[in-house]
Scaffold this active site. Structure first.
Site, PDB file in Angstrom:
ATOM      1  N   ARG A  65      -8.081  17.959  26.525  1.00  0.00           N
ATOM      2  CA  ARG A  65      -7.125  18.569  25.607  1.00  0.00           C
ATOM      3  C   ARG A  65      -7.535  18.422  24.157  1.00  0.00           C
ATOM      4  O   ARG A  65      -6.952  19.072  23.278  1.00  0.00           O
ATOM      5  CB  ARG A  65      -5.737  17.969  25.849  1.00  0.00           C
ATOM      6  CG  ARG A  65      -5.132  18.408  27.184  1.00  0.00           C
ATOM      7  CD  ARG A  65      -3.770  17.813  27.440  1.00  0.00           C
ATOM      8  NE  ARG A  65      -3.822  16.387  27.731  1.00  0.00           N
ATOM      9  CZ  ARG A  65      -2.765  15.636  28.004  1.00  0.00           C
ATOM     10  NH1 ARG A  65      -1.560  16.179  28.007  1.00  0.00           N
ATOM     11  NH2 ARG A  65      -2.902  14.354  28.267  1.00  0.00           N
ATOM     12  N   LYS A 172      -6.722   7.672  42.156  1.00  0.00           N
ATOM     13  CA  LYS A 172      -5.481   7.026  42.589  1.00  0.00           C
ATOM     14  C   LYS A 172      -4.550   6.871  41.383  1.00  0.00           C
ATOM     15  O   LYS A 172      -5.028   6.898  40.237  1.00  0.00           O
ATOM     16  CB  LYS A 172      -5.787   5.676  43.228  1.00  0.00           C
ATOM     17  CG  LYS A 172      -6.224   4.613  42.211  1.00  0.00           C
ATOM     18  CD  LYS A 172      -5.864   3.250  42.694  1.00  0.00           C
ATOM     19  CE  LYS A 172      -6.217   2.190  41.676  1.00  0.00           C
ATOM     20  NZ  LYS A 172      -5.132   1.823  40.799  1.00  0.00           N
ATOM     21  N   HIS A 202     -11.995   3.421  44.310  1.00  0.00           N
ATOM     22  CA  HIS A 202     -13.272   2.924  43.801  1.00  0.00           C
ATOM     23  C   HIS A 202     -13.669   1.585  44.415  1.00  0.00           C
ATOM     24  O   HIS A 202     -14.833   1.195  44.349  1.00  0.00           O
ATOM     25  CB  HIS A 202     -13.245   2.829  42.262  1.00  0.00           C
ATOM     26  CG  HIS A 202     -12.333   1.778  41.720  1.00  0.00           C
ATOM     27  ND1 HIS A 202     -11.042   2.047  41.318  1.00  0.00           N
ATOM     28  CD2 HIS A 202     -12.526   0.457  41.511  1.00  0.00           C
ATOM     29  CE1 HIS A 202     -10.478   0.945  40.885  1.00  0.00           C
ATOM     30  NE2 HIS A 202     -11.347  -0.045  40.985  1.00  0.00           N
ATOM     31  N   LYS A 206     -18.022  -0.487  46.508  1.00  0.00           N
ATOM     32  CA  LYS A 206     -18.696  -1.787  46.484  1.00  0.00           C
ATOM     33  C   LYS A 206     -19.469  -1.991  47.791  1.00  0.00           C
ATOM     34  O   LYS A 206     -18.966  -1.728  48.879  1.00  0.00           O
ATOM     35  CB  LYS A 206     -17.674  -2.912  46.285  1.00  0.00           C
ATOM     36  CG  LYS A 206     -16.930  -2.816  44.953  1.00  0.00           C
ATOM     37  CD  LYS A 206     -15.925  -3.926  44.815  1.00  0.00           C
ATOM     38  CE  LYS A 206     -15.127  -3.786  43.522  1.00  0.00           C
ATOM     39  NZ  LYS A 206     -15.958  -3.913  42.322  1.00  0.00           N
ATOM     40  N   GLU A 240      -7.142 -10.558  39.387  1.00  0.00           N
ATOM     41  CA  GLU A 240      -7.630 -10.036  38.109  1.00  0.00           C
ATOM     42  C   GLU A 240      -7.237 -11.000  36.998  1.00  0.00           C
ATOM     43  O   GLU A 240      -6.099 -11.486  36.966  1.00  0.00           O
ATOM     44  CB  GLU A 240      -7.050  -8.656  37.823  1.00  0.00           C
ATOM     45  CG  GLU A 240      -7.391  -7.592  38.848  1.00  0.00           C
ATOM     46  CD  GLU A 240      -6.755  -6.258  38.510  1.00  0.00           C
ATOM     47  OE1 GLU A 240      -7.463  -5.386  37.984  1.00  0.00           O
ATOM     48  OE2 GLU A 240      -5.539  -6.109  38.746  1.00  0.00           O
ATOM     49  N   ASP A 259       0.308   0.161  42.515  1.00  0.00           N
ATOM     50  CA  ASP A 259      -1.019   0.339  41.931  1.00  0.00           C
ATOM     51  C   ASP A 259      -2.142  -0.169  42.829  1.00  0.00           C
ATOM     52  O   ASP A 259      -3.245   0.371  42.811  1.00  0.00           O
ATOM     53  CB  ASP A 259      -1.069  -0.398  40.580  1.00  0.00           C
ATOM     54  CG  ASP A 259      -2.284  -0.020  39.750  1.00  0.00           C
ATOM     55  OD1 ASP A 259      -2.580   1.188  39.652  1.00  0.00           O
ATOM     56  OD2 ASP A 259      -2.941  -0.931  39.218  1.00  0.00           O
ATOM     57  N   HIS A 264      -6.167  -0.039  47.576  1.00  0.00           N
ATOM     58  CA  HIS A 264      -7.201  -1.082  47.633  1.00  0.00           C
ATOM     59  C   HIS A 264      -6.995  -2.058  48.789  1.00  0.00           C
ATOM     60  O   HIS A 264      -7.868  -2.250  49.634  1.00  0.00           O
ATOM     61  CB  HIS A 264      -7.235  -1.870  46.323  1.00  0.00           C
ATOM     62  CG  HIS A 264      -7.586  -1.055  45.126  1.00  0.00           C
ATOM     63  ND1 HIS A 264      -8.305   0.108  45.201  1.00  0.00           N
ATOM     64  CD2 HIS A 264      -7.330  -1.243  43.814  1.00  0.00           C
ATOM     65  CE1 HIS A 264      -8.466   0.606  43.990  1.00  0.00           C
ATOM     66  NE2 HIS A 264      -7.878  -0.202  43.134  1.00  0.00           N
ATOM     67  N   LYS A 364      -2.259  -9.648  38.199  1.00  0.00           N
ATOM     68  CA  LYS A 364      -2.930  -9.650  36.903  1.00  0.00           C
ATOM     69  C   LYS A 364      -2.718 -11.003  36.226  1.00  0.00           C
ATOM     70  O   LYS A 364      -1.783 -11.740  36.540  1.00  0.00           O
ATOM     71  CB  LYS A 364      -2.397  -8.514  36.025  1.00  0.00           C
ATOM     72  CG  LYS A 364      -2.734  -7.136  36.585  1.00  0.00           C
ATOM     73  CD  LYS A 364      -2.400  -6.037  35.609  1.00  0.00           C
ATOM     74  CE  LYS A 364      -2.842  -4.691  36.145  1.00  0.00           C
ATOM     75  NZ  LYS A 364      -4.310  -4.608  36.320  1.00  0.00           N
TER      76      LYS A 364
END
Length: 516
Positions: A65, A172, A202, A206, A240, A259, A264, A364
Site C-alpha cells: 500500500r 497463519k 514456518h 525446521k 520464547e 497464535d 505450531h 512469551k
C-alpha cells in the site's frame, strides 16, 4: 597415554541427493513492504539463489500500500537484505536478485490493483521468461486473506491455463476459531482448488521437525516402543524470551492460544503421534496427521478448568535487565486479559496412545528460548534393585530439540563406577551441526522451495486446520465466559505461572528441566 579424540564426520550430499533447481516462475508477495518480507522472505530467496536452487528464470513482484516506484523499492530492499541476511552478502548475487524485483502499489480490495499486477506480470514474463507461472504469497494481516483470494479470482490471476500453474500461500493464523476457519476455507475454495492452497506454518521449515518422521519411521528400534505400552507421557514446549515487541495491537486480539496452539504445537503433536503413512507424499502424510488431530479428545467445560492453564507476564528481571509487564507493552490495553502463556493437557483417543497424557506449554517472556518434544518412557520395574543402595530409577527420556539448537538426545541409566551398586543418568546427544554441518537459514527456505515445486507436505490441508481449531474451540469458549482474575500471574523471565506446575504435580509428574 594421550587421549585420542575422533572428529565427527560431516555427512556430505552426493550429486544424486541434492535437490533440483526450481522451474521458471514469479513470486508475488502481497504485503511486500512488511516486516516478514524484509526479515524472512527476501533473505530466504537470496539463500535459495546462493544454493543454486532458484531458476535463472525467476522474478519477484512485491505488492503493498506504500506509494513506491520499482526503483525506490529496490533501493529500500538492498540495505534491508544486507541487514537481515543470514551470511555474508555476495554483491553480484544481491544485484541479480534486485534486478528481478518489481513493485506495484494499491489497496488490496481495489480491482485496479490487480489490473496493475497483471500488467506487471505480463512484462516480467516477457523480460525474464518466467512462463506465466505465479506463486502468490499473502504476507498480510489475515483480515485480507478472503479479499485477496476473491480479487485474484475475479481478475483471472488465479486461473490455470495452458499448463501454467498458480499457487497461493496463506500465512497463519488461518481463521480465529473453528467457524471462521470453515468460512475462510469455503471462501478460498470458491476460487482455488485444494492443490493450489498452501497454508503455511514456518515451524515446519525446521530440519528437526521434518526429521521426526525420518527418525520414527526409518529406525526399527524406536517405532515398536512408540505407543502406550512404553510411553508414560509426552511434553511439547515452545518457549520464547521475547515479549510482544511491536505486535501488541494484533497480539492482544489473538492471544497465545490462538497464535500458537492450533498451528505450531498441534503440528508438532501430529507429527510425533501419527501412524506410519503409506508414503511420504503430501496427501498420505496429511491423511495421518488429520486422523490424529480428529482423535484429540475434546475438553468439556469442567476439563478446561483443570486441563487448560493461562497466564500473563508481569514485570521481571533477566541478567540485570528490567523487563516490562505485558500490560505496559506498546499497543496493549492497561487492563488487558489476553493470555501470553498457555499450558494444556490433551489425550488422544486411539489405540496407540490410549491413556497417555500430552502436556503442551508455550509462552512469551519465558526463561529461555527453546522448542522441544520430550517423550518420557515408563520406569523400569524397581524390584530388581531391592537389595542394593539404589533408591530410585529415573525414567528414560527421548528429547527432540528443535530450536535454537537442532538435535536429539536420549537419557538412560548406567552404573556409576565403584564398589556399590549406584545408577547414574547419562545422555547420548546428536547435534545436527556436528554431523551435517551448519548453514544459517531463515527457516523459510524449504517452505518457499516446496511451494514453488508444488510439494504440499509441509503445509496444512483444510481438514487439518479445522481439526486443530476443533481442539481449541472449547477452551476459547470457557475462557471467554470466565475472564481471568489473577493477571498478571507470572514474572517475565520465569517458566510461567504456578498453576502450570500444578497441572503436572496433580498427575505425579513434572515439566522437564530445560537448561537456561
Amino acid at each position: 597415554m594421550p587421549q585420542i579424540t575422533k572428529e565427527r564426520p560431516i555427512v556430505e550430499q552426493t550429486p544424486e541427493d541434492k535437490p533440483r533447481q526450481t522451474g521458471p516462475c514469479v513470486m508475488v508477495i502481497f504485503g511486500g513492504t512488511g516486516d516478514l518480507t524484509a526479515r524472512k522472505l527476501f533473505p530466504a530467496l537470496y539463500n535459495l539463489a546462493k544454493s543454486n536452487l532458484l531458476s535463472r528464470e525467476f522474478a519477484v513482484v512485491a505488492v503493498g500500500r506504500n506509494n513506491y516506484t520499482t526503483d525506490q523499492f529496490r533501493e529500500l530492499m538492498g540495505p534491508q537484505l544486507q541487514k537481515f541476511a543470514t551470511s555474508a552478502i555476495d554483491p553480484d548475487l544481491r544485484d541479480w536478485l534486485l534486478r528481478r524485483l518489481y513493485y506495484v502499489s494499491g489497496d488490496f480490495g481495489d480491482p485496479n490493483l490487480y489490473a496493475g499486477v497483471a500488467q506487471t506480470l505480463a512484462q516480467v514474463d516477457k523480460d525474464h521468461n518466467t512462463h506465466g507461472n505465479y506463486f502468490f504469497y499473502l504476507a498480510t494481516s489475515p483480515v485480507f486473506f478472503g479479499t485477496i483470494a476473491d480479487c485474484l479470482g475475479a481478475s483471472g490471476l488465479a486461473a490455470e491455463n495452458n499448463g501454467q500453474w498458480r499457487r497461493v500461500v496463506f500465512e497463519k493464523p488461518f481463521g480465529h476459531d473453528l467457524d471462521s476457519a470453515k468460512e475462510l476455507n469455503q471462501q478460498v475454495m470458491k476460487v482455488l482448488n485444494e492443490d493450489q492452497i498452501y497454508r503455511i506454518d514456518h515451524y515446519l521449515g525446521k530440519e528437526t521437525v521434518q526429521n521426526i518422521l525420518v527418525f520414527r519411521f526409518s529406525n526399527g528400534i524406536f517405532e515398536p516402543i512408540w505407543n502406550h505400552r512404553y510411553v508414560d507421557h509426552v511434553q511439547i514446549t515452545v518457549g520464547e524470551t521475547v515479549g510482544v515487541e511491536k505486535r501488541g495491537g494484533y497480539f492482544d486480539m489473538a492471544g497465545t492460544l490462538r497464535d500458537m496452539v492450533p498451528n505450531h504445537l498441534l503440528q508438532l503433536l501430529s507429527l510425533t503421534t501419527m501412524e506410519p503413512p503409506i508414503s511420504f507424499s503430501s496427501n498420505a502424510v496429511h491423511d495421518e496427521q488429520a486422523k490424529i488431530l480428529r482423535s484429540i479428545q475434546p475438553l468439556s467445560g469442567a476439563d478446561v478448568l483443570h486441563c487448560a492453564i493461562r497466564g500473563q507476564y508481569g514485570e521481571g528481571e533477566v541478567n540485570g535487565e528490567r523487563l516490562p509487564a505485558y500490560r505496559s507493552e506498546e499497543g496493549v490495553p492497561p487492563e488487558s486479559r489476553t493470555e501470553t502463556f498457555v499450558a494444556l493437557k490433551f489425550r488422544i483417543d486411539n489405540w496407540r496412545w490410549a491413556g497417555v497424557p500430552f502436556y503442551l506449554r508455550t509462552g512469551k517472556r519465558l526463561a529461555t528460548r527453546h522448542t522441544e518434544v520430550a517423550i518420557q518412557f515408563k520406569r523400569a520395574p524397581f524390584v530388581l534393585f531391592r537389595n542394593t543402595s539404589v533408591s530410585s530409577l529415573k525414567a528414560n527420556q527421548l528429547v527432540v530439540h528443535i530450536a535454537p539448537d537442532e538435535g536429539i538426545s536420549l537419557s538412560f541409566g548406567a552404573k556409576v563406577p565403584g564398589a556399590q551398586m549406584k545408577v547414574g543418568a547419562v545422555e547420548m546427544d546428536f547435534n545436527y551441526s556436528d554431523y551435517f554441518g551448519t548453514s544459517p537459514t531463515t527457516g523459510y527456505e524449504i517452505l518457499l522451495y516446496d511451494g514453488i515445486m508444488g510439494d504440499q507436505t509441509l503445509f496444512q490441508r483444510a481438514d487439518m486446520v479445522e481439526a486443530g481449531w476443533s481442539a481449541v474451540d472449547p477452551i476459547l469458549d470457557v475462557w471467554k465466559a470466565l475472564p481471568p482474575r489473577d493477571f498478571p500471574n507470572y514474572a517475565a523471565g520465569s517458566w510461567g505461572p504456578q498453576e502450570a506446575d500444578d497441572l503436572m504435580t496433580r498427575d505425579g509428574r513434572e515439566w522437564r528441566r530445560i537448561p537456561e
